[in-house]
Write a protein that holds these residues in place. Structure first.
Motif, PDB file in Angstrom:
ATOM      1  N   GLU A  45      71.510  17.790  54.823  1.00  0.00           N
ATOM      2  CA  GLU A  45      70.185  17.809  55.537  1.00  0.00           C
ATOM      3  C   GLU A  45      70.679  17.884  56.981  1.00  0.00           C
ATOM      4  O   GLU A  45      69.954  18.522  57.698  1.00  0.00           O
ATOM      5  N   VAL A  46      71.491  16.967  57.374  1.00  0.00           N
ATOM      6  CA  VAL A  46      71.877  16.937  58.820  1.00  0.00           C
ATOM      7  C   VAL A  46      72.518  18.237  59.128  1.00  0.00           C
ATOM      8  O   VAL A  46      72.247  18.948  60.184  1.00  0.00           O
ATOM      9  N   ALA A  47      73.398  18.654  58.354  1.00  0.00           N
ATOM     10  CA  ALA A  47      74.127  20.147  58.700  1.00  0.00           C
ATOM     11  C   ALA A  47      72.913  21.205  58.465  1.00  0.00           C
ATOM     12  O   ALA A  47      73.312  22.055  59.616  1.00  0.00           O
ATOM     13  N   LYS A  48      72.288  21.161  57.807  1.00  0.00           N
ATOM     14  CA  LYS A  48      71.109  21.971  57.689  1.00  0.00           C
ATOM     15  C   LYS A  48      70.168  22.170  58.742  1.00  0.00           C
ATOM     16  O   LYS A  48      70.080  23.289  59.465  1.00  0.00           O
ATOM     17  N   GLU A  49      69.910  20.861  59.253  1.00  0.00           N
ATOM     18  CA  GLU A  49      69.008  20.759  60.636  1.00  0.00           C
ATOM     19  C   GLU A  49      69.740  21.446  61.905  1.00  0.00           C
ATOM     20  O   GLU A  49      69.272  22.158  62.636  1.00  0.00           O
ATOM     21  N   LEU A  55      67.931  28.212  68.721  1.00  0.00           N
ATOM     22  CA  LEU A  55      68.518  28.443  70.122  1.00  0.00           C
ATOM     23  C   LEU A  55      68.758  29.912  70.273  1.00  0.00           C
ATOM     24  O   LEU A  55      68.522  30.564  71.315  1.00  0.00           O
ATOM     25  N   SER A  56      69.453  30.509  69.206  1.00  0.00           N
ATOM     26  CA  SER A  56      70.151  31.811  69.344  1.00  0.00           C
ATOM     27  C   SER A  56      68.792  32.751  69.397  1.00  0.00           C
ATOM     28  O   SER A  56      68.650  33.815  70.195  1.00  0.00           O
ATOM     29  N   LEU A  57      67.614  32.660  68.482  1.00  0.00           N
ATOM     30  CA  LEU A  57      66.504  33.328  68.627  1.00  0.00           C
ATOM     31  C   LEU A  57      65.816  33.371  69.870  1.00  0.00           C
ATOM     32  O   LEU A  57      65.114  34.178  70.357  1.00  0.00           O
ATOM     33  N   ALA A  58      65.759  32.134  70.488  1.00  0.00           N
ATOM     34  CA  ALA A  58      64.995  31.804  71.855  1.00  0.00           C
ATOM     35  C   ALA A  58      65.659  32.745  72.838  1.00  0.00           C
ATOM     36  O   ALA A  58      65.182  33.046  73.797  1.00  0.00           O
ATOM     37  N   GLY A  59      67.120  32.785  72.865  1.00  0.00           N
ATOM     38  CA  GLY A  59      67.874  33.434  73.834  1.00  0.00           C
ATOM     39  C   GLY A  59      67.538  34.741  73.636  1.00  0.00           C
ATOM     40  O   GLY A  59      67.460  35.675  74.541  1.00  0.00           O
ATOM     41  N   GLY A  64      72.029  23.538  61.913  1.00  0.00           N
ATOM     42  CA  GLY A  64      72.274  25.184  61.833  1.00  0.00           C
ATOM     43  C   GLY A  64      70.817  25.692  61.918  1.00  0.00           C
ATOM     44  O   GLY A  64      70.909  26.737  62.715  1.00  0.00           O
ATOM     45  N   PHE A  65      69.530  25.081  61.658  1.00  0.00           N
ATOM     46  CA  PHE A  65      68.193  25.649  61.976  1.00  0.00           C
ATOM     47  C   PHE A  65      68.090  25.576  63.530  1.00  0.00           C
ATOM     48  O   PHE A  65      67.737  26.578  64.137  1.00  0.00           O
TER      49      PHE A  65
END
Length: 67
Positions: A7-11, A19-23, A13-14
């Protein structure tokens, strides 16, 4: 425990994806502003050309009537 790490790894990644999409969104918005500015300049130049053409037509008409 493994589920919690997943769950931590998934979060994480999200968050990276967000951040990538915001950029990308910011880059596209900046490009849109550039394009809108260029269009505004082109419209203004086109209007200037049209006004000059109208002025020259009126000047030629007055010159013809003045002869």
């Amino acid at each position: 425990m493994a589920r919690a790490r997943f769950e931590v790894a998934k979060e994480s990644g999200f968050r990276r994806e967000a951040l990538s999409l915001a950029g990308e969104k910011a880059r596209l918005e900046a490009r849109l502003l550039e394009i809108e500015e260029a269009l505004s300049i082109e419209r203004a130049e086109g209007r200037e050309v049209e006004l000059t053409r109208q002025f020259l037509e009126e000047y030629e008409n007055q010159d013809e009537h003045g002869r």
